[in-house]
Design a protein around this motif. Structure first.
Motif, short mmCIF file in Angstrom:
data_model
loop_
_atom_site.label_atom_id
_atom_site.label_comp_id
_atom_site.label_asym_id
_atom_site.label_seq_id
_atom_site.Cartn_x
_atom_site.Cartn_y
_atom_site.Cartn_z
N ASP A 33 0.82 -1.19 0.00
CA ASP A 33 0.00 0.00 0.00
C ASP A 33 0.86 1.25 0.00
O ASP A 33 1.92 1.30 0.63
N GLN A 289 -6.87 3.37 -3.28
CA GLN A 289 -6.77 2.24 -2.35
C GLN A 289 -8.08 1.99 -1.63
O GLN A 289 -8.40 0.87 -1.25
N LEU A 290 -8.84 3.07 -1.43
CA LEU A 290 -10.09 2.95 -0.69
C LEU A 290 -11.29 2.83 -1.61
O LEU A 290 -12.28 2.19 -1.26
N SER A 291 -11.22 3.49 -2.76
CA SER A 291 -12.32 3.41 -3.71
C SER A 291 -11.82 3.80 -5.10
O SER A 291 -11.60 4.99 -5.37
N LEU A 351 -13.11 10.01 2.27
CA LEU A 351 -12.28 8.80 2.23
C LEU A 351 -10.96 9.00 2.98
O LEU A 351 -10.45 8.09 3.62
N LEU A 352 -10.42 10.21 2.87
CA LEU A 352 -9.12 10.46 3.50
C LEU A 352 -9.26 10.99 4.92
O LEU A 352 -8.25 11.18 5.61
N ARG B 207 -12.64 1.63 7.87
CA ARG B 207 -11.75 1.43 6.73
C ARG B 207 -11.11 2.74 6.28
O ARG B 207 -10.03 2.76 5.71
N PHE B 208 -11.81 3.85 6.52
CA PHE B 208 -11.28 5.15 6.13
C PHE B 208 -10.56 5.84 7.29
O PHE B 208 -9.69 6.65 7.07
N GLN B 212 -5.61 6.67 8.72
CA GLN B 212 -5.10 7.99 9.11
C GLN B 212 -4.06 7.88 10.22
O GLN B 212 -3.37 8.85 10.52
N ASP B 224 -3.26 0.33 8.42
CA ASP B 224 -3.47 0.61 7.01
C ASP B 224 -4.05 -0.60 6.28
O ASP B 224 -4.37 -0.53 5.10
N GLU B 225 -4.15 -1.73 6.98
CA GLU B 225 -4.61 -2.97 6.36
C GLU B 225 -6.14 -3.09 6.43
O GLU B 225 -6.74 -2.82 7.48
N GLU B 369 -19.18 8.10 8.56
CA GLU B 369 -18.32 9.07 7.90
C GLU B 369 -19.17 9.71 6.81
O GLU B 369 -19.53 9.08 5.82
N GLY B 439 -18.14 6.49 2.25
CA GLY B 439 -17.36 6.19 1.05
C GLY B 439 -18.17 5.99 -0.21
O GLY B 439 -17.62 5.67 -1.26
#
Lengths: 365, 471
Positions: A33, A289-291, A351-352, B207-208, B212, B224-225, B369, B439
């Protein structure tokens, strides 16, 4: 107690636990990643520093061209100085997506880029016996300096700049050189800071290392503000969309007619940080990576916004002319910029996990 | 006031006295709830509550939130029915918080405890009622806990009041169970709220959020996984749904408490949730035996806790009075309300995460989120239309929070309408609201054709909230 811990089952449990933790850490270590740090470092090294260097060089070239023009004014040299202004201005506009760090700490926008200018005050300044770079830097107001003030003098009606210089108008020449020098010095200072301590800090090294979350937040937040500025406060007002009456005077465009190029460069600056360079990283890597869908939507929105602005270039008209002759097309371009802003300000931000409003309040929902 | 006193009965005879007596279960509950237990656990809860409340108040001063949240904004988002609650002007608002700080200190010391708790509950709830954008689940918990504590006897142990009136060391068992139930409601509803598709199947929003923190040493790369986000999501749901049971069962309680502490410390480190983790850690100690603080103190003093002369178990003497019966019914009523309120979203069509109707006061903690973008299209009587941005009317925090909440979007439309009405302009206000939830691709939240200026605020379902398009 010690004997109990030494039993085969205990040893097996301990070994299994260690193996599990080891495997998890190994998995994490082998992860392919892209991290926020990778993105911040890559963008600093491959996008931001080179762009600041390019802007510093082109503004230095502009400074030199203006100095040559003032020392021996000719039509060719005026044209060369104007070309150099266009190039320097274009490079500066591209930096707008990364106007954080030294640029804000040194208050460079007030030295380099202020709109609207005050034409009366500029002409009052020309009545001074002498004008130095120090005067411009220390005593002039923001609306008397920067690219727009220089544009006003350099691109004055017809060849009036040339006429005044050839007639020996010292104040005019001194004001031109002082403006160009202040711009060049300010951008050089920002470029040096990015190449030095601040660039290191932004990449996560040095004593003042900036956390990767803050770095990514800056890289997202500033483009959000930039699209909002361009879409709502400039084009929106000029078209009468965000105010009851249209007011084209908010478009930062003078006689050079560089408004379309400014817009394009600003959007390309956002694209620089979002996509990154071909062999580097960008915000896009984190989003994908997320979408992957959200990433593709953001890329498409940016491309569409840039295409819409690029189409104006084929007409060869200035932005102010376009607002008069083809407001619908400008409105469509604004809509494309707003579409990019909305995806950036919702999906990408979400997402971030970036906070746009600098809120330090708790939240638990 | 005359009080009707009913003859006392022995506990094992309650159901035998008169099978047709409809008050039997109520009397039985009253009798069971009146059994005396060691008061030190409740006293500890009161002290811990005071400390957490004091820290919360100090944070308001330290971070400048009093001005930022209550004094500076031009408008406040009132709760329906509480429009009359207004923020004090500048110096009085600071004094109000100062007074809350003093009351929290009084609660810690146990000085005029009941009055201090009532004033604190009213004063803190007033703060929370000023503006919906400042709603936090843990502030709601503080208000409820303060109100609950206000009805408990605090002159029994570890308070200046107890010192003055004589230290009995005993409290009715209902005081312990009331606190346990209040905490159980938080965990259980937080757990039920996690049983949704996003949380379980998509590991969203963790997941989001977790990536961070990928910069943290050692554990950072793990965060991060994706599988870690799933592990956290499932473990979080399992924790919330079962922790009360583990804490109630004596054999599992010590380990469960360790897990609880670790869980809250991790969430406290990863998310900006203020005093919430520490409040829940301290509060959860009430699940231990009611005498645990005295046992621990005795252990520290190296003496037998039973050697404490002040802890002589009083004789059980419970009278069947109408006041007691009413008190039991009120307690059951409060419990019913606290169960119904978090479930009220089922009375509204659509997803509560999307339309947020019934979202507040539901213990939906760290669940969503959601980011939005709002613009208002204002049309005047001459037919001119232009766009207004919420930031022109709201504080930064309000402008950020309102973008995803339909009732706040409506209220802002009314601020705009009233602003123009002040200058004699009758305007229509429509909203372009784009929201991304957990998301998902950005979608419209509000019907853009509806003139929000003409829509009434209230708790009825909002027909102009669009339902999300299925993926």
């Amino acid at each position: 107690m010690a004997r109990r811990l030494n039993t085969p089952s205990c040893r097996f449990t301990a070994l299994l636990s260690l193996m599990t933790i080891g495997a998890a850490l190994l998995l994490a270590g082998c992860s392919s990643d892209v991290t926020r740090r990778d993105v911040a470092t890559s963008l600093t090294e491959q996008v931001i520093i080179p762009r600041y260097e390019a802007a510093a060089e082109s503004s230095a070239a502009m400074n030199e061209r203006v100095r040559i023009l003032v020392s021996d004014p000719t039509a060719g040299r005026l044209e060369a100085a104007r070309d150099a202004w266009r190039e320097a201005r274009s490079d500066w506009s591209r930096l707008q997506a990364y106007t954080f760090g030294p640029v804000m700490e040194l208050r460079i926008p007030s030295l380099v880029d202020w709109w609207p200018i005050d034409e009366d005050k500029i002409h009052e300044a020309l009545a001074r016996p002498t004008i130095s770079a120090e005067d411009v830097r220390e005593t002039f107001a923001a609306d008397q300096r920067g690219f727009s003030a220089l544009e006003h003098l350099l691109f004055a009606d017809g060849d009036s700049a040339l006429d005044r210089l050839q007639a020996g108008d010292d104040a005019y020449g001194q004001y031109l050189t002082a403006l160009a020098e202040v711009i060049a010095d300010a951008i050089r200072q920002a470029a040096d800071d990015w190449s030095g301590d601040y660039g290191q800090a932004f990449s996560g090294s040095g004593d003042r290392a900036i956390s990767e979350n803050l770095a990514v937040a800056d890289l997202v937040r500033v483009p959000v503000f930039l699209t909002e500025t361009v879409g709502d406060m400039q084009l929106g007002v000029a078209l009468g969309i965000t105010k009851p009456e249209a007011d084209p005077s908010v478009i930062p465009e003078g006689n050079a007619g560089a408004g379309v190029d400014n817009l394009e460069q600003q959007l390309r600056g956002i694209q620089d940080t979002y996509v990154g360079t071909a062999d580097g990283r960008g915000i896009s890597d984190l989003v994908a990576q997320l979408s992957e869908d959200a990433d593709q939507r953001m890329r498409n929105a940016l491309n569409e916004a840039i295409d819409a602005i690029e189409a104006f270039k084929r007409d060869g008209q200035s932005l102010n002319q376009l607002l008069e002759t083809d407001p619908d097309a400008v409105s469509e371009a604004r809509a494309a910029i707003k579409a990019a802003q909305i995806i950036l300000n919702t999906e990408v931000v979400s997402l971030l996990g970036v906070t746009i409003g600098f809120s330090d309040n708790d939240g638990d929902s | 006031m005359a009080i009707t006193t009913l003859p006392a009965v022995r506990p094992n005879r309650v159901f035998r006295t008169d099978p047709t007596d409809l008050w039997r279960p109520v009397d039985f509950l009253h009798r069971r709830a009146s059994e005396p237990v060691d008061a030190s656990s409740v006293a500890f809860f009161r002290i811990a509550f005071g400390v957490v409340a004091l820290i919360a108040i100090v944070r308001f001063f330290a971070y400048g939130w009093i001005d930022q949240l209550y004094v500076d904004p031009l408008h406040h988002f009132s709760y329906v029915g509480f429009e009359w609650v207004r923020a004090w002007p500048a110096p009085w608002m600071h004094l109000h918080f100062g007074a809350l700080g003093l009351l929290a200190a009084a609660i810690i010391l146990g000085w005029r405890t009941r009055a201090s708790l009532i004033l604190f509950a009213v004063g803190f709830t007033y703060i929370e009622l000023i503006d919906k954008t400042t709603y936090l689940n843990h502030y709601y918990f503080i208000s409820l806990a303060a109100l609950l504590l206000a009805f408990m006897p605090h002159d029994r142990a570890w308070s200046l009041d107890a010192r003055r009136s004589g230290w009995s060391g005993w409290t009715p068992i209902w005081t312990v169970w009331a606190l346990r139930v209040q905490i159980a409601l938080v965990y259980c509803f937080a757990g039920f709220a996690k049983l949704n598709h996003d949380w379980i199947v998509n590991a969203a929003p963790l997941r989001f959020w977790l990536p961070q923190h990928a910069h943290l040493p050692i554990v950072g790369p793990l965060l991060d996984e994706t599988w870690v986000a799933y592990a956290f999501s499932w473990a979080g749901a399992a924790f919330d749904l079962t922790i009360v049971a583990w804490m109630l069962w004596g054999r599992s309680r010590p380990l469960a408490f360790v897990v609880l502490v670790v869980f809250h410390l991790i969430t406290g480190q990863l998310f900006m949730i203020g005093v919430f983790p520490y409040m829940m850690i301290a509060a959860s100690l009430v699940f231990f035996s009611p005498d645990w603080p005295r046992r621990w103190l005795s252990r520290l003093r190296r003496q037998s806790w039973s050697a404490d002369a002040r802890v002589v178990r009083p004789t059980l003497s419970v009278e069947r009075s109408w006041i007691a019966r009413i008190a039991v019914l009120i307690a059951l009523g409060v419990l019913a309300v606290q169960i119904v309120v978090p479930l009220r979203h089922y009375f509204y069509p659509g997803s509560v995460q999307w339309n947020e109707e019934g979202y507040r006061f539901s213990w939906r903690v760290l669940l969503t989120e959601k980011v939005g973008h709002v613009e208002y299209r204002v049309t005047d009587e001459e037919g001119r239309t232009w766009i207004e941005l919420p930031a022109e009317y709201l504080s930064p925090l309000q402008a950020e929070r309102m973008t995803t909440q339909p009732d706040l979007i409506l209220a802002t439309a009314h601020f705009i309408r009233d602003h123009y009405a002040h200058f004699g302009n009758d305007v229509e206000v429509r909203a372009d609201v784009f929201v991304s939830l957990n998301g998902r691709p950005v979608q419209r939240l509000i019907d853009p054709t509806i003139n929000l200026a003409a829509e009434a605020q209230g708790i009825a379902a909002k027909s102009w909230v669009l339902q999300p398009v299925a993926e």
